[in-house]
Design a protein around this motif. Structure first.
Motif, PDB file in Angstrom:
ATOM      1  N   ASN A 183     -35.547  54.996  65.185  1.00 27.31           N
ATOM      2  CA  ASN A 183     -34.504  55.631  65.975  1.00 27.31           C
ATOM      3  C   ASN A 183     -33.491  56.103  65.018  1.00 27.31           C
ATOM      4  O   ASN A 183     -32.972  57.270  65.106  1.00 27.31           O
ATOM      5  CB  ASN A 183     -33.635  54.506  66.668  1.00 27.31           C
ATOM      6  CG  ASN A 183     -34.652  53.713  67.609  1.00 27.31           C
ATOM      7  OD1 ASN A 183     -35.666  53.090  67.533  1.00 27.31           O
ATOM      8  ND2 ASN A 183     -34.269  53.672  68.979  1.00 27.31           N
ATOM      9  N   PHE A 186     -35.705  59.520  63.419  1.00 23.53           N
ATOM     10  CA  PHE A 186     -36.123  60.629  64.577  1.00 23.53           C
ATOM     11  C   PHE A 186     -35.093  60.581  65.520  1.00 23.53           C
ATOM     12  O   PHE A 186     -35.022  61.657  66.338  1.00 23.53           O
ATOM     13  CB  PHE A 186     -37.480  60.249  64.988  1.00 23.53           C
ATOM     14  CG  PHE A 186     -38.493  60.107  64.183  1.00 23.53           C
ATOM     15  CD1 PHE A 186     -38.852  61.456  63.333  1.00 23.53           C
ATOM     16  CD2 PHE A 186     -39.193  59.004  63.691  1.00 23.53           C
ATOM     17  CE1 PHE A 186     -39.758  61.473  62.356  1.00 23.53           C
ATOM     18  CE2 PHE A 186     -39.992  58.983  62.555  1.00 23.53           C
ATOM     19  CZ  PHE A 186     -40.327  60.100  62.073  1.00 23.53           C
ATOM     20  N   GLY A 187     -33.920  59.684  65.800  1.00 22.34           N
ATOM     21  CA  GLY A 187     -33.171  60.022  66.958  1.00 22.34           C
ATOM     22  C   GLY A 187     -31.620  59.996  66.333  1.00 22.34           C
ATOM     23  O   GLY A 187     -30.586  59.752  67.209  1.00 22.34           O
ATOM     24  N   SER A 188     -31.549  60.589  65.161  1.00 26.31           N
ATOM     25  CA  SER A 188     -30.005  60.732  64.725  1.00 26.31           C
ATOM     26  C   SER A 188     -29.243  61.897  65.487  1.00 26.31           C
ATOM     27  O   SER A 188     -29.982  62.719  66.003  1.00 26.31           O
ATOM     28  CB  SER A 188     -30.016  61.034  63.167  1.00 26.31           C
ATOM     29  OG  SER A 188     -30.645  62.234  62.861  1.00 26.31           O
ATOM     30  N   LYS A 189     -28.216  61.771  65.493  1.00 24.99           N
ATOM     31  CA  LYS A 189     -27.125  62.740  66.283  1.00 24.99           C
ATOM     32  C   LYS A 189     -26.221  63.134  65.317  1.00 24.99           C
ATOM     33  O   LYS A 189     -25.219  62.484  64.908  1.00 24.99           O
ATOM     34  CB  LYS A 189     -26.630  62.121  67.584  1.00 24.99           C
ATOM     35  CG  LYS A 189     -27.668  61.543  68.467  1.00 24.99           C
ATOM     36  CD  LYS A 189     -27.199  61.042  69.522  1.00 24.99           C
ATOM     37  CE  LYS A 189     -27.966  60.554  70.620  1.00 24.99           C
ATOM     38  NZ  LYS A 189     -29.086  59.593  70.196  1.00 24.99           N
ATOM     39  N   PRO A 190     -26.131  64.372  64.739  1.00 26.75           N
ATOM     40  CA  PRO A 190     -27.164  65.508  65.006  1.00 26.75           C
ATOM     41  C   PRO A 190     -28.469  65.044  64.360  1.00 26.75           C
ATOM     42  O   PRO A 190     -28.449  64.262  63.337  1.00 26.75           O
ATOM     43  CB  PRO A 190     -26.506  66.584  64.508  1.00 26.75           C
ATOM     44  CG  PRO A 190     -25.827  66.348  63.494  1.00 26.75           C
ATOM     45  CD  PRO A 190     -25.136  65.138  63.996  1.00 26.75           C
ATOM     46  N   ALA A 191     -29.500  65.697  64.706  1.00 26.12           N
ATOM     47  CA  ALA A 191     -30.923  65.530  64.238  1.00 26.12           C
ATOM     48  C   ALA A 191     -30.904  65.761  62.897  1.00 26.12           C
ATOM     49  O   ALA A 191     -30.386  66.912  62.434  1.00 26.12           O
ATOM     50  CB  ALA A 191     -31.859  66.131  64.948  1.00 26.12           C
ATOM     51  N   SER A 193     -32.931  67.745  60.082  1.00 30.29           N
ATOM     52  CA  SER A 193     -33.611  69.157  59.905  1.00 30.29           C
ATOM     53  C   SER A 193     -35.161  68.544  60.162  1.00 30.29           C
ATOM     54  O   SER A 193     -35.645  67.730  59.203  1.00 30.29           O
ATOM     55  CB  SER A 193     -33.342  69.983  59.052  1.00 30.29           C
ATOM     56  OG  SER A 193     -31.991  70.335  59.104  1.00 30.29           O
ATOM     57  N   ALA A 194     -35.979  69.088  60.960  1.00 27.09           N
ATOM     58  CA  ALA A 194     -37.313  68.757  60.892  1.00 27.09           C
ATOM     59  C   ALA A 194     -38.057  69.142  59.627  1.00 27.09           C
ATOM     60  O   ALA A 194     -38.980  68.573  59.380  1.00 27.09           O
ATOM     61  CB  ALA A 194     -38.236  69.931  62.063  1.00 27.09           C
ATOM     62  N   ASN A 209     -41.139  67.557  65.363  1.00 23.02           N
ATOM     63  CA  ASN A 209     -40.441  67.729  66.495  1.00 23.02           C
ATOM     64  C   ASN A 209     -40.840  67.016  67.873  1.00 23.02           C
ATOM     65  O   ASN A 209     -40.038  66.661  68.627  1.00 23.02           O
ATOM     66  CB  ASN A 209     -40.807  69.284  67.043  1.00 23.02           C
ATOM     67  CG  ASN A 209     -40.059  70.203  65.934  1.00 23.02           C
ATOM     68  OD1 ASN A 209     -38.984  70.060  65.286  1.00 23.02           O
ATOM     69  ND2 ASN A 209     -40.628  71.477  65.764  1.00 23.02           N
ATOM     70  N   GLN A 212     -39.077  63.729  67.278  1.00 23.95           N
ATOM     71  CA  GLN A 212     -37.871  63.629  67.730  1.00 23.95           C
ATOM     72  C   GLN A 212     -37.539  63.677  69.196  1.00 23.95           C
ATOM     73  O   GLN A 212     -36.501  63.111  69.595  1.00 23.95           O
ATOM     74  CB  GLN A 212     -37.061  64.882  66.749  1.00 23.95           C
ATOM     75  CG  GLN A 212     -36.811  64.413  65.487  1.00 23.95           C
ATOM     76  CD  GLN A 212     -36.432  65.788  64.433  1.00 23.95           C
ATOM     77  OE1 GLN A 212     -36.769  66.904  65.062  1.00 23.95           O
ATOM     78  NE2 GLN A 212     -35.350  65.726  63.567  1.00 23.95           N
ATOM     79  N   SER A 213     -38.404  64.483  69.912  1.00 24.47           N
ATOM     80  CA  SER A 213     -38.119  64.553  71.457  1.00 24.47           C
ATOM     81  C   SER A 213     -38.513  63.243  72.175  1.00 24.47           C
ATOM     82  O   SER A 213     -37.857  63.008  73.194  1.00 24.47           O
ATOM     83  CB  SER A 213     -39.187  65.473  71.869  1.00 24.47           C
ATOM     84  OG  SER A 213     -40.459  64.730  71.743  1.00 24.47           O
TER      85      SER A 213
END
Length: 215
Positions: A183, A186-191, A193-194, A209, A212-213
Motif C-alpha cells: 500500500n 504502490f498506493g502513495s498519494k501522490p504516487a 513516479s513509475a 502502472n 499502482q492501479s
C-alpha cells in the motif's frame, strides 16, 4: 567548583527529562480523543475528574472480523484510538482473522514490537531482517503457539490451514502504527513516479502502472 558541579548535575537532569517520557507521571492519562487540541508526542489528557470506567473499556474482540477482501484477513485493533485509557501506557493489542490461505500482508510497526498468539488454526509467520542480510525467518504456528516480531521489521502471517484462523497480537505501544509495504509503495498519494519504482524493482514501468492501479 560550581562549573564542575553543573557539568555533573546537568547531564543527570537531562537524562531524567528524557527518560520521563517512558514512564507514567500520574495514575493515568486518558486520551481526550474528541478534544485533542494540544500537539504532543501522544494525546492530551482528559481532566481526571471526568474519567469513567468506559474510558478503560473496549467490547467486541470476541467477534470475527470481516475477511471479505482481496487479502483474506481482517485486523481489529485496540489502540489508544479505540481505548483512550491506553494513552501513555505503551501497550495495545489486536485481533486478526484469516480465511484459509488468507494473509496479513508484509508490513511493519514503526513504533512497536509485536508478540502474536494463535487462538485457532495454523499460521505460517515470518519476518525479514534489515539490510544487508535481509534474512527471512519463518515458522509454522499452531493453536497456543507464540511468536515475536521485533520492532520495525517487515513481517507477515498466512493461514496455511483448511479452516479459518484467529490470532491475538500484543504490541509495545499505545499507537504502534502500521505501514503495509504494498500500500505504501504502490498506493502513495501522490504516487511515486513509475520510473523510480521500475528501476527499484528492476521491472518494466508497465508492471508498475498495473500495480499502482490496484492500490
Amino acid at each position: 567548583m560550581a562549573t564542575h558541579v553543573l557539568l555533573i548535575v546537568l547531564p543527570a537532569l537531562l537524562f531524567s527529562v528524557i527518560m520521563a517520557d517512558h514512564i507514567p507521571l500520574q495514575d493515568f492519562c486518558v486520551a481526550d480523543v474528541g478534544n485533542n487540541r494540544v500537539l504532543v508526542n501522544g494525546l492530551s489528557c482528559k481532566d481526571s475528574k471526568t474519567v469513567q470506567a468506559n474510558d478503560f473499556f473496549f467490547s467486541g474482540l470476541h467477534l470475527p472480523g470481516n475477511t471479505s477482501n482481496p487479502v483474506g484477513s481482517r485486523v481489529t485493533p485496540v489502540t489508544v484510538t479505540q481505548l483512550p485509557g491506553l494513552n501513555t501506557l505503551g501497550i495495545s493489542m489486536a485481533r486478526i482473522d484469516y480465511t484459509p490461505w488468507g494473509i496479513n500482508p508484509p508490513h511493519t510497526h514503526p513504533r512497536a514490537s509485536e508478540i502474536l498468539t494463535v487462538l485457532e488454526g495454523t499460521l505460517e509467520v515470518g519476518f525479514i531482517t534489515s539490510n544487508p542480510d535481509n534474512r527471512l525467518i519463518t515458522k509454522v504456528l499452531s493453536k497456543g503457539d507464540v511468536f515475536v516480531f521485533p520492532v520495525g521489521l517487515v513481517h507477515f502471517q498466512r493461514n496455511v490451514g483448511k479452516v479459518n484462523a484467529v490470532a491475538i497480537a500484543a504490541l509495545s505501544s499505545q499507537n504502534p502504527g502500521v505501514i503495509t509495504i504494498a500500500n505504501a509503495v504502490f498506493g502513495s498519494k501522490p504516487a511515486v513516479s513509475a520510473d523510480i519504482l521500475a528501476k527499484a524493482f528492476q521491472v518494466d514501468s508497465g508492471v508498475i502502472n498495473k500495480l499502482q492501479s490496484k492500490f
